[in-house]
Design an enzyme around this catalytic site. Structure first.
Site, PDB file in Angstrom:
ATOM      1  N   ARG A 230       0.866  -1.289  -0.066  1.00 49.86           N
ATOM      2  CA  ARG A 230      -0.177  -0.180  -0.106  1.00 49.86           C
ATOM      3  C   ARG A 230       1.007   1.409  -0.059  1.00 49.86           C
ATOM      4  NH1 ARG A 230      -3.848  -2.499  -1.827  1.00 49.86           N
ATOM      5  NH2 ARG A 230      -5.665  -3.122  -0.529  1.00 49.86           N
ATOM      6  N   HIS A 278      -1.061   0.346  -9.927  1.00 48.71           N
ATOM      7  CA  HIS A 278      -1.808  -0.405  -9.098  1.00 48.71           C
ATOM      8  C   HIS A 278      -2.250  -1.580  -9.957  1.00 48.71           C
ATOM      9  CE1 HIS A 278      -3.956  -0.640  -5.095  1.00 48.71           C
ATOM     10  NE2 HIS A 278      -3.743  -2.054  -5.517  1.00 48.71           N
TER      11      HIS A 278
END
Ligand code: NAP
Length: 315
Positions: A230, A278
């Site tokens: 993350r 991502h």
């Protein structure tokens, strides 16, 4: 939890229609006895919810406490912020997603390990002698922060390629050929030893900004950082300074404090940073539905679902 009559509600935001279609197909293929609830006014009958953070539903108090929420994501830090969720929450553990992540991590390590950038898109059409004697995988140390589902898959993949692999986690692991470290001492050791640091930690109060000016001081000079966990694991400015000062030589970042990464963010233009949007291990629709249905079948047999989130742990 889930009894004889299985009533599934799909709340996956922009992907709800796609998910319902695949769910219907898989239910048929598996001759799975269940209904897809279309009408939210039948909320009291729902006992399984397939959910994503961009769902059209945010108030879970309308569903029975015994319904089970199946996230279509592996990371559930945003979902855990929803205080209306009293139901059991199951995060996604999916073999295809796991394999995808392991491949992506291996690819980015190999890219740097083999100096591929030097030869891909050369500046001039020039035959350049390359005298650098590159290290072999067994001469390189890889540290993986987060040795859970994804971290251990990446660790095994890299181990197969002959790299020396060490992982760091809350609890000690026993994975063949992979060193397991825990605690603050373990963190200091893995930071100091690793030529490559791969972040596959969840985002929690304890892991937030774990890569900061303090921890970066402990990192081996010239190490390469790869973040697929993350964005919040990294203090961006501290990372940029570490790159500028040569403490880190390169990095690949797949996740960011702000997503989409704003066009003006310095990561985009930095010559030592590779940005990927991502994409290291996105949820795969069909495979995720198969995994969720397998998990529902486990619950029906009286077994605990794989990926049941201990909410007090925050991951
Ligand atoms: P997981 O199985 O829960 O693994 C998390 C690992 O981190 C575990 O080994 C855990 O230790 C360790 N950990 C957690 N808190 C820690 C702490 N404070 N100190 C040391 N170790 C700690 O999760 P996963 O399925 O591997 O996924 C990891 C993360 O990847 C997710 O949370 C998500 O944020 C991210 N992700 C990203 C993508 C992408 O496309 N970029 C895709 C999927 C997931 P224990 O094993 O001892 O519990």
């Amino acid at each position: 939890m889930i009894g004889f009559n299985l009533n599934i509600f799909v709340a996956t935001g922009s992907k709800t229609i796609e998910y319902k279609k695949i769910l219907e197909k898989e239910i048929k293929a598996l001759s799975f006895e269940c209904n897809i609830i279309e009408d939210i006014s039948r909320n009291s009958e729902v006992n399984a919810i397939i959910y994503s953070d961009d769902s059209e539903i945010s108030d879970f108090s309308i569903f029975p406490d015994k319904a089970v929420i199946f996230s279509i994501f592996a990371g559930v830090e945003k979902t855990l912020l929803n205080k209306s969720i009293r139901q059991p929450l199951v995060r996604l553990i999916d073999i295809e997603m796991t394999e995808c992540m392991a491949e992506w991590c291996a690819a980015h390590v190999l890219r740097y390990h083999l100096d591929l950038d030097v030869f891909i898109k050369p500046e001039k059409n020039e035959w350049m002698p390359y005298s650098k004697e590159r290290l072999l995988a067994n001469q390189v140390h890889i540290g993986i922060l987060g040795l859970g589902t994804l971290g251990s898959a990446a660790a095994k993949k890299l181990r197969k390629l002959d790299f020396n692999v060490t992982g760091w986690s809350t609890t000690e692991k026993n994975l063949s050929g992979i060193k397991s470290l825990v605690g603050a001492t373990g963190l200091a050791k893995i930071l100091a030893k690793s030529d490559y640091l791969i972040l596959l930690l969840p985002l929690t109060e304890k892991t937030k900004n774990i890569i900061n000016s303090g921890s970066l001081k402990m990192v081996k000079k010239g190490a390469i950082l790869i973040n697929a966990g993350r964005g919040g694991l990294i203090e961006d400015n501290d990372l940029l300074q570490a790159l500028d000062r040569g403490k880190l030589s390169r990095c690949t970042l797949d996740v960011f404090n702000e997503e989409p990464l704003p066009p003006e963010h310095p990561f985009w233009a930095h010559e030592k940073v590779t940005v990927t949007p991502h994409i290291s291990a996105p949820t795969r629709l069909q495979s995720s539905i198969k995994s969720i249905l397998k998990n529902i079948a486990r619950i029906k047999k009286g077994l605990q679902p794989i990926g049941l989130v201990p909410k007090e742990r925050f991951y």
